[in-house]
Structures are given as C-alpha cells and as structure tokens.
Design a protein around this motif. Structure first.
Motif, mmCIF file in Angstrom:
data_model
loop_
_atom_site.group_PDB
_atom_site.id
_atom_site.type_symbol
_atom_site.label_atom_id
_atom_site.label_comp_id
_atom_site.label_asym_id
_atom_site.label_seq_id
_atom_site.Cartn_x
_atom_site.Cartn_y
_atom_site.Cartn_z
ATOM 1 N N PHE A 111 -37.247 -21.027 -7.433
ATOM 2 C CA PHE A 111 -38.682 -21.051 -7.205
ATOM 3 C C PHE A 111 -39.074 -20.821 -5.750
ATOM 4 O O PHE A 111 -39.970 -20.039 -5.465
ATOM 5 C CB PHE A 111 -39.241 -22.401 -7.698
ATOM 6 C CG PHE A 111 -40.742 -22.466 -7.686
ATOM 7 C CD1 PHE A 111 -41.492 -21.718 -8.590
ATOM 8 C CD2 PHE A 111 -41.418 -23.266 -6.774
ATOM 9 C CE1 PHE A 111 -42.877 -21.774 -8.588
ATOM 10 C CE2 PHE A 111 -42.802 -23.329 -6.764
ATOM 11 C CZ PHE A 111 -43.536 -22.574 -7.678
ATOM 12 N N SER A 112 -38.396 -21.509 -4.830
ATOM 13 C CA SER A 112 -38.852 -21.400 -3.443
ATOM 14 C C SER A 112 -37.696 -21.336 -2.462
ATOM 15 O O SER A 112 -36.604 -21.872 -2.722
ATOM 16 C CB SER A 112 -39.761 -22.596 -3.134
ATOM 17 O OG SER A 112 -39.419 -23.206 -1.925
ATOM 18 N N LYS A 113 -37.939 -20.662 -1.361
ATOM 19 C CA LYS A 113 -36.936 -20.518 -0.303
ATOM 20 C C LYS A 113 -37.701 -20.621 0.999
ATOM 21 O O LYS A 113 -38.621 -19.841 1.230
ATOM 22 C CB LYS A 113 -36.308 -19.135 -0.440
ATOM 23 C CG LYS A 113 -34.881 -19.023 0.052
ATOM 24 C CD LYS A 113 -34.409 -17.600 -0.151
ATOM 25 C CE LYS A 113 -33.233 -17.439 -1.074
ATOM 26 N NZ LYS A 113 -31.998 -18.000 -0.678
ATOM 27 N N GLU A 114 -37.360 -21.584 1.837
ATOM 28 C CA GLU A 114 -38.174 -21.788 3.030
ATOM 29 C C GLU A 114 -37.297 -22.220 4.199
ATOM 30 O O GLU A 114 -36.389 -23.038 4.034
ATOM 31 C CB GLU A 114 -39.224 -22.869 2.703
ATOM 32 C CG GLU A 114 -40.373 -22.903 3.654
ATOM 33 C CD GLU A 114 -41.568 -23.706 3.111
ATOM 34 O OE1 GLU A 114 -41.956 -23.553 1.942
ATOM 35 O OE2 GLU A 114 -42.110 -24.506 3.878
ATOM 36 N N ILE A 115 -37.608 -21.692 5.370
ATOM 37 C CA ILE A 115 -36.901 -22.132 6.574
ATOM 38 C C ILE A 115 -37.442 -23.512 6.931
ATOM 39 O O ILE A 115 -38.660 -23.706 6.983
ATOM 40 C CB ILE A 115 -37.157 -21.178 7.761
ATOM 41 C CG1 ILE A 115 -36.677 -19.774 7.413
ATOM 42 C CG2 ILE A 115 -36.472 -21.694 9.027
ATOM 43 C CD1 ILE A 115 -36.972 -18.735 8.490
ATOM 44 N N CYS A 116 -36.512 -24.453 7.154
ATOM 45 C CA CYS A 116 -36.995 -25.827 7.325
ATOM 46 C C CYS A 116 -35.869 -26.710 7.830
ATOM 47 O O CYS A 116 -34.700 -26.471 7.544
ATOM 48 C CB CYS A 116 -37.484 -26.317 5.966
ATOM 49 S SG CYS A 116 -37.809 -28.064 5.906
ATOM 50 N N GLY A 117 -36.208 -27.753 8.561
ATOM 51 C CA GLY A 117 -35.192 -28.658 9.090
ATOM 52 C C GLY A 117 -34.756 -29.732 8.103
ATOM 53 O O GLY A 117 -33.775 -30.427 8.334
ATOM 54 N N GLY A 118 -35.469 -29.878 7.003
ATOM 55 C CA GLY A 118 -35.158 -30.922 6.032
ATOM 56 C C GLY A 118 -35.600 -32.279 6.548
ATOM 57 O O GLY A 118 -36.295 -32.335 7.578
ATOM 58 N N PRO A 119 -35.239 -33.375 5.929
ATOM 59 C CA PRO A 119 -34.437 -33.442 4.717
ATOM 60 C C PRO A 119 -35.277 -33.279 3.445
ATOM 61 O O PRO A 119 -36.496 -33.361 3.499
ATOM 62 C CB PRO A 119 -33.858 -34.857 4.788
ATOM 63 C CG PRO A 119 -34.905 -35.649 5.499
ATOM 64 C CD PRO A 119 -35.561 -34.703 6.457
ATOM 65 N N HIS A 120 -34.549 -33.039 2.353
ATOM 66 C CA HIS A 120 -35.210 -32.905 1.052
ATOM 67 C C HIS A 120 -34.466 -33.697 -0.006
ATOM 68 O O HIS A 120 -33.315 -34.056 0.202
ATOM 69 C CB HIS A 120 -35.230 -31.424 0.642
ATOM 70 C CG HIS A 120 -36.277 -30.653 1.377
ATOM 71 N ND1 HIS A 120 -37.586 -30.610 0.976
ATOM 72 C CD2 HIS A 120 -36.206 -29.928 2.523
ATOM 73 C CE1 HIS A 120 -38.286 -29.877 1.833
ATOM 74 N NE2 HIS A 120 -37.476 -29.460 2.796
ATOM 75 N N VAL A 121 -35.133 -33.903 -1.132
ATOM 76 C CA VAL A 121 -34.446 -34.549 -2.262
ATOM 77 C C VAL A 121 -33.403 -33.574 -2.793
ATOM 78 O O VAL A 121 -33.457 -32.377 -2.474
ATOM 79 C CB VAL A 121 -35.440 -34.927 -3.396
ATOM 80 C CG1 VAL A 121 -36.493 -35.889 -2.899
ATOM 81 C CG2 VAL A 121 -36.105 -33.689 -3.999
ATOM 82 N N THR A 122 -32.474 -34.070 -3.590
ATOM 83 C CA THR A 122 -31.441 -33.171 -4.111
ATOM 84 C C THR A 122 -31.895 -32.460 -5.386
ATOM 85 O O THR A 122 -31.421 -31.379 -5.696
ATOM 86 C CB THR A 122 -30.148 -33.935 -4.414
ATOM 87 O OG1 THR A 122 -30.493 -35.059 -5.229
ATOM 88 C CG2 THR A 122 -29.464 -34.393 -3.161
ATOM 89 N N ASN A 123 -32.797 -33.095 -6.132
ATOM 90 C CA ASN A 123 -33.302 -32.493 -7.372
ATOM 91 C C ASN A 123 -34.796 -32.746 -7.479
ATOM 92 O O ASN A 123 -35.251 -33.852 -7.181
ATOM 93 C CB ASN A 123 -32.661 -33.159 -8.605
ATOM 94 C CG ASN A 123 -31.202 -32.869 -8.701
ATOM 95 O OD1 ASN A 123 -30.420 -33.391 -7.918
ATOM 96 N ND2 ASN A 123 -30.844 -32.041 -9.638
ATOM 97 N N THR A 124 -35.524 -31.772 -7.975
ATOM 98 C CA THR A 124 -36.979 -31.957 -8.043
ATOM 99 C C THR A 124 -37.383 -32.989 -9.093
ATOM 100 O O THR A 124 -38.479 -33.540 -9.021
ATOM 101 C CB THR A 124 -37.701 -30.627 -8.353
ATOM 102 O OG1 THR A 124 -37.203 -30.135 -9.598
ATOM 103 C CG2 THR A 124 -37.482 -29.617 -7.255
#
Ligand code: SER
Length: 585
Positions: free
Chosen positions: A545-558
């Motif tokens: 769905f999405s691809k973005e330049i980013c430093g994070g952090p993010h969850v592992t699963n939506t």
C-alpha cells in the motif's frame, strides 16, 4: 500420586497442624510494581513477615501460582519450567526451626511415604552475618536424618532472599536421592548432575537486608517454606521429567501424534509455554510490548515458532489449548470459565505473529546461507538488529535459530548498536518535536503508522498533488497537514477512512530498508522535506500500500492499529488542509 492429591494432602496436613489455608495470590501482582510476576509464596506475605498481624493468624498455608522467567531459554531441557505451583506453609513469629523441620520430615515420610533413606538435607555453614546453623542440624538429627546425609553450605546455597532487599535468612533444603550413581567422589546435593533433586526449601527468616547490604534482626522469627508441586509429582510418579506427568503428557502425546519433524525439546517448549500463557491470561494478563505483557508475548511467540518448527498446522492451536486446560483444570477449576477468553487471546496473538515469523525465518535462512557460503559462523550485530527492525523478528529468536543452525551471534555488537539506535531515536524524537513524533510510546508509534496510511489514502482519493505539509502526533490523536485546494467532501472523507481501515484489516506487514536517497526515489517512495535527508535513508513499506522515506519507528503489522476515524477536516493555511484523526480500540 497425582498433583492434585499431593496438593490436597499438603493443605490438609498443615491445616491439621493449626494452619489456616489462604488463597493463592494472582500471578500478576496487584500492588507491587517491582516485580512482573508472583515468583514465590512469601510475596503476598511480606508485610506480615515484617511484623504486621495477618487476619488469619500466625500459621498459614497455601498453594501459590508462580512464574519465574530468568530461565526461559532453558525451557526445553528435562526440568526447567516458567510456570510452577509452590506449596507453602508459614509461621509468622510462631514456631521455628525444630517444629518446622519435624513437620517437613513427617509430611515427606508419613504422608507422601518417601523412604527416609532417600532424603538428604543442607544447612547454612555460617559467615560474618550469621552464625553456623547448628539448631537446624540438631533438628534434622532428632527427626531422623543421619550425619552423613546432612551437608553445610554458604550463602550461595543456603540463604534465601527475594531480590536484593527484604526479609531473609538461612534456609535448609531437602533433596531426594534418585538413586543414580554419584557423578564424582565429591558429588553432593549442591551438584546438578541429577542425582539429587531439590524438593523443599524452609527459610528461617529472622533478618532484614537493606539496600546497603546491611543485615538487621527482624522483630519476629518466621518460617517460610516452598515445595514445588510439579517436581514432587514427577518424583512420586517415578518419572524422569515433569513433562511425563499428567500435567503435560496429554499435550506432549498430541504433539507427538501431529508432528512431522520429531523434536522433544520443541514439544516441551510448546507444552510448557502453552501452560504458562494459559495461566497468565487466566489471571488477566494480556500480550503487549511492556512488562509482564511482553513476557507473555515472548512465551506465545516462542511457542508459535516451535509449533511451526514441528511441522504442525498452527490452526491446531485451539485443540492444544483445550488439551492443556483439561490436564490442569482439576487444579485450577476457574479455567473452565475462562476457556474461550484464553483461546481468543492466544489465537489472536499467534495470528499477529505468524506473518512476522514467516518473513523473519525466510530472511534468517538467507543470512545463514550467506554466512555458510563464506565459511563464517558468526552473525554480526547489524544483521540481528536488521532482522528486528525490518522484519520485527525478536533478537532472542535469532539467537535460538542461530543455535539450532550451529551459528553464533555477536550480541555485544548488537547491544552496542541497539544502544546507539536508542540514543539516536531519543535525539531524533527531540529534534522532531515540532514537526512530528514527540514521544515513542506504543500509541504514538501506532499513530505514526496510521499517518503513513492516511497520506497514501489521501493521494489515492484526492490525487497525486497531495503532499505532507506538517505532522504532529500525541498519544491521543494524529494531526496531518497536506496540500489540497478545497474542503474535502463528506464522501471523500469516508472514502479515505474506509481505505485506511481496509489496510488495517488486511494486517499488512510493515518493513524497513536502508538505501541511498537516489534508490529510495527510484523505488517510488514518497519523500517529505527532501532537503533534510542525508545520503542514506530508511524506507518504510506497508504491505503493497505505501512506501515512504521516514526515520520510524513503526508498528510491525497494521492489524494492531484498531479503527481509524477522522474527527475534523479544516483549513490550515492557503492551499493547505488539516486533518485530525484518532485510532479507536
Ligand atoms: N521463599 C522460598 C523459596 O521461594 C521458600 O518458599 O524457595
């Protein structure tokens, strides 16, 4: 003798000797933030050991549900357990050494019918803090244990305290001689060759150790004893391991029937972690990323990996849960009421982890092949870190897999990188305070991933002209500013919400890759504030769905995000709109 009979005999015996039966405390301590789980029977009794009056009197007995997690990695051998039941009896300023020892001796030899010659005992040898425990020694001789089966050891073996500070004292431990030959001339109960099995520990608590390591005498002398139920059941049933008793054997047998890869260690890990998880959830525990919730998560994840490893369909989990509950429900009848809840929690957590597991294992295989082809056998910290950061594959699992593949892991290197990363993200989050992610709580991280979903959904619904102009996240909501010339219609808002919620329902895996800025652009990643990036960037991808330049952090699963709802859409400045949105549970 079955475990339930041992427990009943124990409680009746001490009741007969004037003890009141008190209930087990919950596995998850209610008023004690210093420990994650209840680890010993005495935990709920600390105020009374220090001199407060217990409403039930000064002789108490119970069975206590316990979790000890320092040996998680050892589970799989023939003896380690994370969950166990401790039978205990207490004197709060009442009887002391001689009476306690006589009762223990009588219970073991007359109630459980253990032949006296199978028993050996240990006593405290004495040091600067406390004299040699001759009273205990004399009491054992009087009860019927001869000199050559009474041993003396120092603090390491014969002193008990929960943690660093608190009530404590010399103890005496009882051992069952399995009849195996001595491993050496010096073989004694302190040796862990397996000849002697510790069965009971009586602590004579008359000291308090303060945080400076100083010992003072308590107001009263206490007795605190603990006897491990699973171990006793194993010995009395003549079994080699607790996994051969009725508490585990039905699950073990089922696993054997289902497995396509034979592996006894995996079977034990599954049976053990399953029982522990059931007991934790039964007491209200839920998987999470912190504290006891994280331990529960680790147990379920490790269990899931081993079910998979045995080649067993993960959809068999509910059946395994039923068998495990059925094996222990006589001991814990409340499991019956909680059966469905327990199943739901376990299955949900297993589902969440399955995708991570598959991706992580695949990636691990690549790593392992690469190493083997180049004749190396050490996985560096960066690779471990990458498996965790990018694939959500926990380091403890990488270590375990490495072990199974005869590879080593450079954990020192990993720890160094991890610390560096923490420091960087701390600085990063401070730097980003105005523009984005102010803190890194679990909730903020969720909002961060939701922001990526929203950004992409807006581009799809409104058009490619949409670009991020600002973002601000708190624990309560996200705020997102973006370029768009007019007010959004009700339909557009609903479409965006639906699109985001659809991606959440699809439980997409969030992955991260490091690459050059050029490659990132070429890969179609959305870039923000381009002049701010260095040469190398991280790109976060959310499924397809999405691809973005980013430093994070993010969850592992939506799937973790809950329900996405736009609360407000308004003008921010000329040509810029602002959305405030929340994630509902
Ligand atoms: N507190 C001691 C132990 O945990 C005895 O119950 O071993």
């Amino acid at each position: 003798m079955k475990a339930i009979e041992i427990r009943n005999k124990y409680l009746r015996f001490f009741e007969k000797h004037g003890h009141k039966i008190i209930p087990s405390a919950s596995l998850i301590p209610e008023n004690d933030p210093s420990v994650l789980f209840n680890t010993a029977g005495m935990q709920q009794l600390v105020p009374y050991l220090l001199g407060e009056k217990h409403p039930q009197g000064n002789r108490l007995t119970d069975f206590q549900k316990c979790i000890r997690t320092n040996d998680i990695e050892e589970v799989g051998d023939n003896r380690h357990l994370t969950y166990f039941e401790m039978l205990g009896n207490w004197s709060l300023g009442d009887y002391f050494k001689e009476e306690s020892i006589q009762m223990s001796y009588d219970f073991l030899t007359k109630e459980l019918n253990i032949p006296a010659e199978k028993l050996s005992v240990t006593c405290f040898a004495g040091d600067d803090d406390c004299a040699r425990d001759n009273v205990t020694y004399e009491s054992w001789k009087k009860a019927g244990i001869p000199d050559d089966r009474i041993y003396f050891f120092g603090k390491k073996e014969n002193w008990w305290i929960a943690g660093e500070e608190g009530p404590c004292g010399p103890d005496t431990e009882m051992f069952y001689d399995t009849g195996k030959p001595k491993c050496s001339e010096n073989c004694n109960p302190a040796c862990d060759c397996g000849k002697y099995v510790e069965i009971w520990n009586n602590v004579f608590m008359e000291f308090y150790k303060d945080k400076d390591g100083k010992y003072t005498k308590l107001k009263q002398h206490n007795v605190d004893t603990g006897l491990g139920l699973e171990r006793m059941a194993m010995l009395l049933q003549g079994k080699e391991t607790p996994f051969d008793t009725e508490l585990f054997s039905p699950v073990m047998d089922k696993l054997k029937e289902l497995e396509s890869e034979e592996n006894i260690a995996s079977r034990r890990i599954i049976a053990e972690h399953l029982r522990s998880s059931i007991m934790i959830i039964n007491d209200g525990g839920r998987p999470s990323n912190v504290d006891s919730g994280y331990i529960l998560r680790r147990l379920i994840r490790r269990m899931t990996r081993h079910i998979n490893k045995l080649g067993i369909d993960l959809n068999k989990l509910p059946e395994l849960i039923d068998i495990s509950i059925d094996s222990i429900k006589e001991l814990y009848p409340e499991l019956e009421n909680n059966r469905e809840k327990i199943k739901n929690v376990l299955v949900e957590e297993k589902n969440k982890f399955t995708k991570t597991l598959k991706n992580g294992e695949k990636e691990f295989e690549k790593v392992s092949n690469r190493l083997k082809n180049s004749g190396k056998d050490i996985i560096d910290g960066k690779t471990v870190f990458n498996l965790y950061e990018t694939y959500g594959f926990p380091p403890e699992m990488t270590i375990e897999l490495a072990d199974e593949n005869n590879l080593k892991v450079d954990m020192e290197d990993y720890d160094k990188l991890y610390k560096e990363h923490q420091e960087k993200s701390r600085m990063g989050s401070e730097a980003k305070f105005k523009g984005g992610l102010a803190d890194q709580s679990e909730k903020s991280i969720m909002y961060h991933t939701a922001t990526h979903l929203l950004h992409k959904a807006l581009k799809i619904v409104l058009g490619d002209h949409v670009n991020q102009k600002g973002s601000n996240i708190t624990e309560e909501r996200l705020r997102f500013d973006f370029s768009h010339p007019q007010k959004m219609t009700k339909e557009e808002i609903e479409k965006v919400e639906d699109l985001v919620n659809e991606q959440i329902k699809r439980d997409l895996v969030v992955t991260c890759e490091e690459m050059s800025l050029e490659d990132a652009k070429a890969s179609g990643a959305i870039g923000l504030f381009e002049n701010k990036y260095g040469e190398r960037v991280k790109v976060y991808t959310i499924g397809d769905f999405s691809k973005e330049i980013c430093g994070g952090p993010h969850v592992t699963n939506t799937g973790k995000l809950g329900h996405f709802k736009i609360k407000k859409e308004e003008a921010s400045s000329a040509g810029v709109r602002r959305i405030k949105a929340i994630l509902e549970d």
